[in-house]
Design a protein around this motif. Structure first.
Motif, PDB file in Angstrom:
ATOM      1  N   SER A 157       0.827  -1.212   0.000  1.00 18.68           N
ATOM      2  CA  SER A 157       0.000   0.000   0.000  1.00 18.68           C
ATOM      3  C   SER A 157       0.859   1.259   0.000  1.00 18.68           C
ATOM      4  O   SER A 157       0.587   2.214  -0.737  1.00 18.68           O
ATOM      5  CB  SER A 157      -0.930   0.017   1.211  1.00 18.68           C
ATOM      6  N   ILE A 158       1.896   1.268   0.819  1.00 22.56           N
ATOM      7  CA  ILE A 158       2.806   2.418   0.864  1.00 22.56           C
ATOM      8  C   ILE A 158       3.516   2.579  -0.482  1.00 22.56           C
ATOM      9  O   ILE A 158       3.650   3.692  -0.997  1.00 22.56           O
ATOM     10  CB  ILE A 158       3.810   2.259   2.021  1.00 22.56           C
ATOM     11  N   MET A 159       3.958   1.465  -1.058  1.00 19.25           N
ATOM     12  CA  MET A 159       4.636   1.540  -2.357  1.00 19.25           C
ATOM     13  C   MET A 159       3.703   2.052  -3.441  1.00 19.25           C
ATOM     14  O   MET A 159       4.101   2.858  -4.284  1.00 19.25           O
ATOM     15  CB  MET A 159       5.174   0.164  -2.744  1.00 19.25           C
ATOM     16  N   GLU A 160       2.464   1.577  -3.425  1.00 15.30           N
ATOM     17  CA  GLU A 160       1.495   2.026  -4.438  1.00 15.30           C
ATOM     18  C   GLU A 160       1.212   3.525  -4.304  1.00 15.30           C
ATOM     19  O   GLU A 160       0.993   4.205  -5.305  1.00 15.30           O
ATOM     20  CB  GLU A 160       0.198   1.233  -4.318  1.00 15.30           C
ATOM     21  N   ARG A 161       1.239   4.022  -3.077  1.00 21.18           N
ATOM     22  CA  ARG A 161       1.000   5.439  -2.841  1.00 21.18           C
ATOM     23  C   ARG A 161       2.186   6.293  -3.298  1.00 21.18           C
ATOM     24  O   ARG A 161       2.012   7.367  -3.862  1.00 21.18           O
ATOM     25  CB  ARG A 161       0.735   5.666  -1.348  1.00 21.18           C
ATOM     26  N   ASP A 162       3.412   5.808  -3.037  1.00 22.21           N
ATOM     27  CA  ASP A 162       4.615   6.619  -3.250  1.00 22.21           C
ATOM     28  C   ASP A 162       5.373   6.317  -4.544  1.00 22.21           C
ATOM     29  O   ASP A 162       6.217   7.113  -4.948  1.00 22.21           O
ATOM     30  CB  ASP A 162       5.577   6.440  -2.070  1.00 22.21           C
ATOM     31  N   TRP A 163       5.119   5.168  -5.147  1.00 23.55           N
ATOM     32  CA  TRP A 163       5.885   4.757  -6.324  1.00 23.55           C
ATOM     33  C   TRP A 163       4.942   4.326  -7.430  1.00 23.55           C
ATOM     34  O   TRP A 163       3.749   4.146  -7.218  1.00 23.55           O
ATOM     35  CB  TRP A 163       6.823   3.593  -5.957  1.00 23.55           C
ATOM     36  N   ASP A 164       5.499   4.059  -8.590  1.00 24.85           N
ATOM     37  CA  ASP A 164       4.658   3.617  -9.698  1.00 24.85           C
ATOM     38  C   ASP A 164       4.482   2.099  -9.679  1.00 24.85           C
ATOM     39  O   ASP A 164       5.147   1.378  -8.941  1.00 24.85           O
ATOM     40  CB  ASP A 164       5.210   4.105 -11.047  1.00 24.85           C
ATOM     41  N   GLU A 165       3.585   1.634 -10.521  1.00 22.56           N
ATOM     42  CA  GLU A 165       3.232   0.210 -10.570  1.00 22.56           C
ATOM     43  C   GLU A 165       4.429  -0.664 -10.941  1.00 22.56           C
ATOM     44  O   GLU A 165       4.567  -1.787 -10.439  1.00 22.56           O
ATOM     45  CB  GLU A 165       2.092   0.009 -11.573  1.00 22.56           C
ATOM     46  N   LYS A 166       5.293  -0.162 -11.793  1.00 22.76           N
ATOM     47  CA  LYS A 166       6.480  -0.922 -12.209  1.00 22.76           C
ATOM     48  C   LYS A 166       7.362  -1.259 -11.004  1.00 22.76           C
ATOM     49  O   LYS A 166       7.845  -2.380 -10.868  1.00 22.76           O
ATOM     50  CB  LYS A 166       7.265  -0.105 -13.240  1.00 22.76           C
ATOM     51  N   TYR A 167       7.559  -0.282 -10.110  1.00 19.69           N
ATOM     52  CA  TYR A 167       8.372  -0.499  -8.910  1.00 19.69           C
ATOM     53  C   TYR A 167       7.720  -1.533  -7.994  1.00 19.69           C
ATOM     54  O   TYR A 167       8.389  -2.426  -7.475  1.00 19.69           O
ATOM     55  CB  TYR A 167       8.568   0.828  -8.167  1.00 19.69           C
ATOM     56  N   VAL A 168       6.414  -1.424  -7.808  1.00 21.89           N
ATOM     57  CA  VAL A 168       5.687  -2.369  -6.954  1.00 21.89           C
ATOM     58  C   VAL A 168       5.801  -3.779  -7.524  1.00 21.89           C
ATOM     59  O   VAL A 168       6.092  -4.735  -6.788  1.00 21.89           O
ATOM     60  CB  VAL A 168       4.204  -1.960  -6.806  1.00 21.89           C
TER      61      VAL A 168
END
Length: 96
Positions: A20-31
């Motif tokens: 959830s934190i990654m989706e908020r702060d980063w793009d889908e590719k990073y997640v």
């Protein structure tokens, strides 16, 4: 040595929070890259359970660094591997 993987509720909760934190702060590719790395690490643990470092305070628990920010803590038993939780490497570890 291939063992069964068990996921604790704490693991599921910390994974959900991390994503959830990654989706908020980063793009889908990073997640997606993080989730791929996690899958790769779990497969390595499944086939080589003692590959990663034991935690000094309690050697029955082991830690695998997945990324600069995140580690996975797990336990190896005779019959299975228990994924305990994901840990943010930027916080103070419980075992120091």
């Amino acid at each position: 040595m291939i063992k069964k993987i068990e996921y604790t509720e704490t693991y599921k909760e910390t994974l959900s929070a991390t994503v959830s934190i990654m989706e908020r702060d980063w793009d889908e590719k990073y997640v997606n890259r993080f989730l791929d790395q996690l899958d790769d690490v779990v497969e390595k643990i499944r086939t080589h359970p003692y590959l990663f470092q034991a935690i000094p305070i309690n050697p029955k628990y082991r830690r695998c660094v997945i990324s600069k920010q995140t580690s996975l803590v797990y336990e190896v038993t005779d019959s299975k591997i228990i994924l305990l939780y994901l840990f943010d490497n930027r916080q103070e570890p419980l075992w120091d």
